[in-house]
Scaffold this active site. Structure first.
Site, PDB file in Angstrom:
ATOM      1  N   HIS A  14       0.768  -1.083  -0.160  1.00 48.80           N
ATOM      2  CA  HIS A  14       0.033  -0.023  -0.127  1.00 48.80           C
ATOM      3  C   HIS A  14       0.796   1.236  -0.080  1.00 48.80           C
ATOM      4  CE1 HIS A  14      -3.693   2.263   1.682  1.00 48.80           C
ATOM      5  NE2 HIS A  14      -2.999   3.062   0.985  1.00 48.80           N
ATOM      6  N   HIS A  16       1.342   5.378  -1.940  1.00 46.50           N
ATOM      7  CA  HIS A  16       1.202   6.429  -2.857  1.00 46.50           C
ATOM      8  C   HIS A  16       2.233   7.025  -3.122  1.00 46.50           C
ATOM      9  CE1 HIS A  16      -2.935   6.545  -0.853  1.00 46.50           C
ATOM     10  NE2 HIS A  16      -2.090   5.850   0.073  1.00 46.50           N
ATOM     11  N   ARG A  18       2.019   9.556  -5.911  1.00 44.44           N
ATOM     12  CA  ARG A  18       1.941  10.835  -6.468  1.00 44.44           C
ATOM     13  C   ARG A  18       2.284  10.964  -8.014  1.00 44.44           C
ATOM     14  NH1 ARG A  18      -1.467  10.565  -2.267  1.00 44.44           N
ATOM     15  NH2 ARG A  18      -0.633  11.609  -0.470  1.00 44.44           N
ATOM     16  N   LYS A  99      -8.937  -0.854  -5.810  1.00 45.18           N
ATOM     17  CA  LYS A  99      -8.995  -0.093  -4.700  1.00 45.18           C
ATOM     18  C   LYS A  99     -10.515   0.424  -4.590  1.00 45.18           C
ATOM     19  CE  LYS A  99      -8.088   2.032  -1.015  1.00 45.18           C
ATOM     20  NZ  LYS A  99      -6.739   2.339  -0.118  1.00 45.18           N
ATOM     21  N   HIS A 136     -10.305   0.558   1.737  1.00 44.96           N
ATOM     22  CA  HIS A 136     -10.118   1.685   2.691  1.00 44.96           C
ATOM     23  C   HIS A 136     -11.314   1.284   3.727  1.00 44.96           C
ATOM     24  CE1 HIS A 136      -8.769   5.474   4.228  1.00 44.96           C
ATOM     25  NE2 HIS A 136      -9.966   5.479   4.731  1.00 44.96           N
ATOM     26  N   HIS A 174      -4.561  -0.857   5.927  1.00 45.30           N
ATOM     27  CA  HIS A 174      -4.432   0.068   7.146  1.00 45.30           C
ATOM     28  C   HIS A 174      -5.200  -0.179   8.424  1.00 45.30           C
ATOM     29  CE1 HIS A 174      -6.772   2.204   5.288  1.00 45.30           C
ATOM     30  NE2 HIS A 174      -6.035   2.845   4.061  1.00 45.30           N
ATOM     31  N   ASP A 247       1.273   2.487   3.441  1.00 44.89           N
ATOM     32  CA  ASP A 247       0.405   3.655   3.356  1.00 44.89           C
ATOM     33  C   ASP A 247       1.441   4.974   3.442  1.00 44.89           C
ATOM     34  OD1 ASP A 247      -1.615   5.244   3.049  1.00 44.89           O
ATOM     35  OD2 ASP A 247      -2.748   5.116   4.797  1.00 44.89           O
TER      36      ASP A 247
END
Ligand code: NCD
Ligand code: ZN
Length: 344
Positions: A14, A16, A18, A99, A136, A174, A247
């Site tokens: 997991h 990120h 960008r 997701k 999530h 998470h 995360d």
């Protein structure tokens, strides 16, 4: 005393990354700390199609030539995702998961799902193709207290979903609560959970006592100490249902330190050291290798990575800030000294 830890992979399920100059600022940290990472699709304009994911993957690997870093791609599920996209995604060989963000649950989730039942056709297709559904796990009902949103998600949405799709691989991402841990432990082999490094470290006092700490704010929000302890126990238990998902979610200092600060904590630079310290404090350093390099791969049906990372017992300071394109970014535990260092 253990002075050196060798890890297969690791895999970060997991992450990120960008895009543009912000991606350029963080992607090398990811390639240093992990061999493979499941890249989240919540860009400002989300990654909703296989074609978009393939282009995004190209943009990522172009930034880290020669590292062997492999982005595993995910697609952002919306109310409009056609079930035909599932087969296209599977056939690409690059996409391993969809997701699900409940609409409005977190950063860049405005394209998210409003009606879970309406998505059951897509879930059936995913079950058939063996793609993973990443969740999530927070409800967005304004009547539900923010500290209860994961627990209520588990009761209201995840329990019926798990019952309806016993063959669909699902990850409660998470996990931040004892209830989330318990549900994963009690569920079938198709259900797993990821645990972040920061949730192993902080509880809600770390966010709110002695002045509000925007760099400890993320979603799901950190809970009471008893929940943090439950997460540490799950991560270090050797239960293959729990594996690493950082995360790591960078935001500029300006976006964090303001009247309506963004959710997200940047752990990418020192990720493995944060995990190693949490496992060591629990007296379970020997459980780190499987958590970081084996259980996730097993769940996703991937071979264990042939890459390795080595951590050595050596102090390393976390910088006060890092470059983030034209802006700055404050890393988790900025200014502190960590006791493990990733060998170059
Ligand atoms: C993430 C982000 O910034 O993209 N933020 C966060 O607090 N974790 C989104 C998410 O994973 O919820
Ligand atoms: Zn995230």
């Amino acid at each position: 005393m253990i002075q050196r830890i060798e890890l297969n992979g690791p895999d970060d399920f997991h992450l990120h990354l960008r895009q543009g100059e912000q991606m350029a600022a963080v992607v090398l940290d990811a390639a240093k700390n992990s061999a493979r990472a499941l890249v989240m699709p919540n860009l400002k304009i989300p990654i909703r199609t296989t074609a978009e994911a393939l282009a995004y993957k190209d943009a990522i690997v172009t930034q880290v030539p020669g590292t062997g870093f492999e982005p595993l791609m995910s697609l952002y599920l919306t109310d409009e995702t056609p079930k035909e996209e599932v087969r296209v995604a599977k056939e690409s060989g690059a996409i391993v998961a969809f997701k699900l963000y409940p609409q409005g649950a977190t950063t860049h989730s405005s394209f998210g799902v409003t009606n879970l039942k309406g998505r059951y056709g897509v879930f059936e297709a995913m079950e058939k193709e063996g793609l993973v559904l990443c969740l999530h796990g927070e409800v967005t009902d304004p009547k539900v207290d923010i500290f209860d949103r994961e627990k209520v998600f588990v009761d209201r949405l995840l329990a019926p979903l798990a019952q309806a799709f016993p063959g669909l691989k699902m990850v409660l991402e998470h996990v931040t609560t004892q209830e989330g841990v318990d549900f994963v432990v009690g569920g079938g082999a198709n259900l797993a959970g990821t645990l972040t490094a920061h949730h192993l470290w902080i509880n809600r006092n770390d966010l709110l006592v002695g002045g509000i700490k925007p760099h400890h704010y993320c979603l799901p929000v950190a809970k009471r100490e008893e929940h943090r302890l439950a997460l540490v126990k799950a991560a270090t238990s050797g239960n293959p249902k729990f594996f690493l998902g950082s995360d790591s979610a960078p935001h500029s200092v300006g976006a964090k330190e303001c009247a309506s600060g963004c959710a997200g904590i940047y752990t990418g630079r020192h990720l493995l050291a944060y995990y190693a310290m949490a496992f060591e404090q629990a007296g379970k350093l020997e459980a780190l290798a499987d958590f970081a390099g084996k259980f996730g791969a097993q769940f996703y049906g991937l071979p264990v990575s042939d890459q390795k990372r080595v951590l050595v017992k050596k102090p390393e300071s976390v910088p006060l800030d890092l470059d983030y394109g034209t802006e700055k970014l404050v890393p988790f535990r900025a200014g502190e000294t960590l006791t493990w260092t990733l060998e170059a």
